[in-house]
Design a protein around this motif. Structure first.
Motif, mmCIF file in Angstrom:
data_model
loop_
_atom_site.group_PDB
_atom_site.id
_atom_site.type_symbol
_atom_site.label_atom_id
_atom_site.label_comp_id
_atom_site.label_asym_id
_atom_site.label_seq_id
_atom_site.Cartn_x
_atom_site.Cartn_y
_atom_site.Cartn_z
ATOM 1 N N GLU A 232 -76.230 -45.159 44.624
ATOM 2 C CA GLU A 232 -75.809 -44.175 45.611
ATOM 3 C C GLU A 232 -74.391 -44.401 46.129
ATOM 4 O OE1 GLU A 232 -77.362 -41.452 46.586
ATOM 5 O OE2 GLU A 232 -78.993 -41.857 45.184
ATOM 6 N N THR A 233 -73.881 -45.620 45.987
ATOM 7 C CA THR A 233 -72.560 -45.943 46.540
ATOM 8 C C THR A 233 -71.479 -46.072 45.478
ATOM 9 O OG1 THR A 233 -72.961 -48.328 46.411
ATOM 10 C CG2 THR A 233 -73.624 -47.204 48.451
ATOM 11 N N LEU A 243 -74.579 -47.960 53.818
ATOM 12 C CA LEU A 243 -75.965 -47.702 53.431
ATOM 13 C C LEU A 243 -76.870 -48.888 53.769
ATOM 14 C CD1 LEU A 243 -78.055 -45.882 52.219
ATOM 15 C CD2 LEU A 243 -77.278 -46.535 49.920
ATOM 16 N N CYS A 244 -76.407 -50.118 53.529
ATOM 17 C CA CYS A 244 -77.227 -51.296 53.819
ATOM 18 C C CYS A 244 -77.497 -51.444 55.314
ATOM 19 C CB CYS A 244 -76.547 -52.556 53.287
ATOM 20 S SG CYS A 244 -76.626 -52.730 51.503
ATOM 21 N N TYR A 273 -77.082 -40.966 55.534
ATOM 22 C CA TYR A 273 -75.976 -41.557 54.765
ATOM 23 C C TYR A 273 -75.152 -40.446 54.129
ATOM 24 C CZ TYR A 273 -73.754 -43.641 50.641
ATOM 25 O OH TYR A 273 -72.862 -44.008 49.673
ATOM 26 N N PHE A 274 -73.833 -40.522 54.288
ATOM 27 C CA PHE A 274 -72.946 -39.499 53.759
ATOM 28 C C PHE A 274 -72.062 -40.083 52.657
ATOM 29 C CE2 PHE A 274 -74.105 -38.047 57.954
ATOM 30 C CZ PHE A 274 -74.299 -36.678 57.775
ATOM 31 N N GLY A 275 -72.675 -40.451 51.550
ATOM 32 C CA GLY A 275 -71.927 -41.014 50.440
ATOM 33 C C GLY A 275 -71.663 -39.985 49.366
ATOM 34 N N THR A 280 -78.099 -36.209 46.010
ATOM 35 C CA THR A 280 -79.172 -36.598 45.092
ATOM 36 C C THR A 280 -80.154 -37.529 45.773
ATOM 37 O OG1 THR A 280 -77.973 -38.531 44.252
ATOM 38 C CG2 THR A 280 -77.572 -36.421 43.146
ATOM 39 N N ALA A 281 -80.134 -37.557 47.101
ATOM 40 C CA ALA A 281 -80.963 -38.486 47.876
ATOM 41 C C ALA A 281 -82.417 -38.411 47.467
ATOM 42 C CB ALA A 281 -80.827 -38.161 49.359
ATOM 43 N N GLY A 282 -82.983 -39.592 47.278
ATOM 44 C CA GLY A 282 -84.409 -39.668 46.999
ATOM 45 C C GLY A 282 -84.765 -39.587 45.531
#
Length: 287
Positions: A232-233, A243-244, A273-275, A280-282
């Motif tokens: 994700e990052t 995110l962590c 989180y705004f990366g 595509t979260a999840g």
């Protein structure tokens, strides 16, 4: 807010927040690339290179490396830090003189400013010191300003190095300098390095390093959780921190001692989180 942060730290037995977004050289994790980038910085300083160039994506750790360098410079260097300089060449000189704690008159013209700058360099040299100017976010500088920096290096005469320049910027800075009309500027760059993103293995080691730095345990993040963080990052340190940090908070709320992939997915699903891959979260197809 402070109570929430205390609860977060107490839950995991941490002495402080491990994933702060502010650059902190005390938390610097020496990836192979960061070691090479820092060696290039040291080489530029030691050889008194006219221009040293360090580039990398936003959040790649450039500013943290710069701060580590500042903490380890010799006393015979006078350093001026110029962040986000803008304007014409006269304004650039005002930024530079301000960074060197040199007062200027509002009515001073370009010749006055340049003369004051040159006299300062000569006075420092006579006192046994050389001057280093560090330009952060240098990708925002105009071609005119970059050309003015090249002219600054002309003040050096023969083996008498009065001035060194370090430019820190995003990847587009390299593209600007590679243009045909910037050839003369590029020829003054004696040392350079481009920081790329961390790979999956390095991201896990980075997470472990920051947790252990504040008294955390190695396995506070599961391997699957770290893998999803990496995906994700894109391996950018600042985004990994963002995110962590949220994942630890979610695990704390759930009263869990280990951050699992479910906590990462929850952060992503909630839109906290705004990366770059937030849309595509999840998506767990690769986990």
């Amino acid at each position: 807010m402070s109570n929430a942060l205390n609860l977060y730290n107490e839950h995991f037995g941490l002495s402080e927040r491990p994933f702060s977004l502010s650059p902190d050289p005390d938390f610097l994790y020496w990836t192979d690339e960061h070691k090479r980038a820092y060696t290039m910085l040291e080489y530029g300083v030691a050889t008194r290179a006219p221009i040293t160039l360090i580039t990398g994506e936003i959040g790649a750790g450039k500013t943290t490396l710069m701060q580590h360098l500042l903490n380890n410079l010799d006393d015979d260097l006078t350093v001026g830090l110029v962040a986000n300089a803008h304007g014409d060449r006269g304004e650039l000189l005002r930024w530079v003189l301000m960074a060197l704690n040199q007062l200027t008159e509002p009515s001073a013209n370009y010749v006055d400013l340049f003369t004051k700058f040159q006299e300062f360099l000569i006075a420092e040299y006579a006192a046994g010191r050389s001057v280093m100017l560090i330009f952060d976010e240098a990708q925002n500088m105009s071609r005119e300003s970059l050309e003015e920096l090249r002219m600054f290096t002309n003040i050096n005469a023969n083996k008498d190095e009065l001035l060194q320049l370090i430019l820190i910027g995003q990847p587009e800075l390299r593209d600007i300098i590679r243009r045909p009309d910037m050839r003369q500027f590029a020829q003054r760059i004696a040392a350079s390095f481009h920081l790329t993103n961390m790979d999956e293995k390095t991201v896990y080691s980075y997470i472990v390093h920051r947790l252990e730095r504040v008294g955390g345990r190695e396995h506070m993040f599961s391997r699957k959780a770290a893998k999803l963080v990496y995906q994700e990052t894109n391996g950018i340190p600042r985004l990994v921190n963002q995110l962590c940090d949220l994942c630890l908070l979610y695990a704390c709320i759930a009263k869990r001692e280990i951050v699992g992939v479910e906590h990462v997915r929850s952060v992503l699903a909630d839109g906290a989180y705004f990366g770059p891959n937030a849309n595509t979260a999840g998506d767990d197809s690769t986990i």
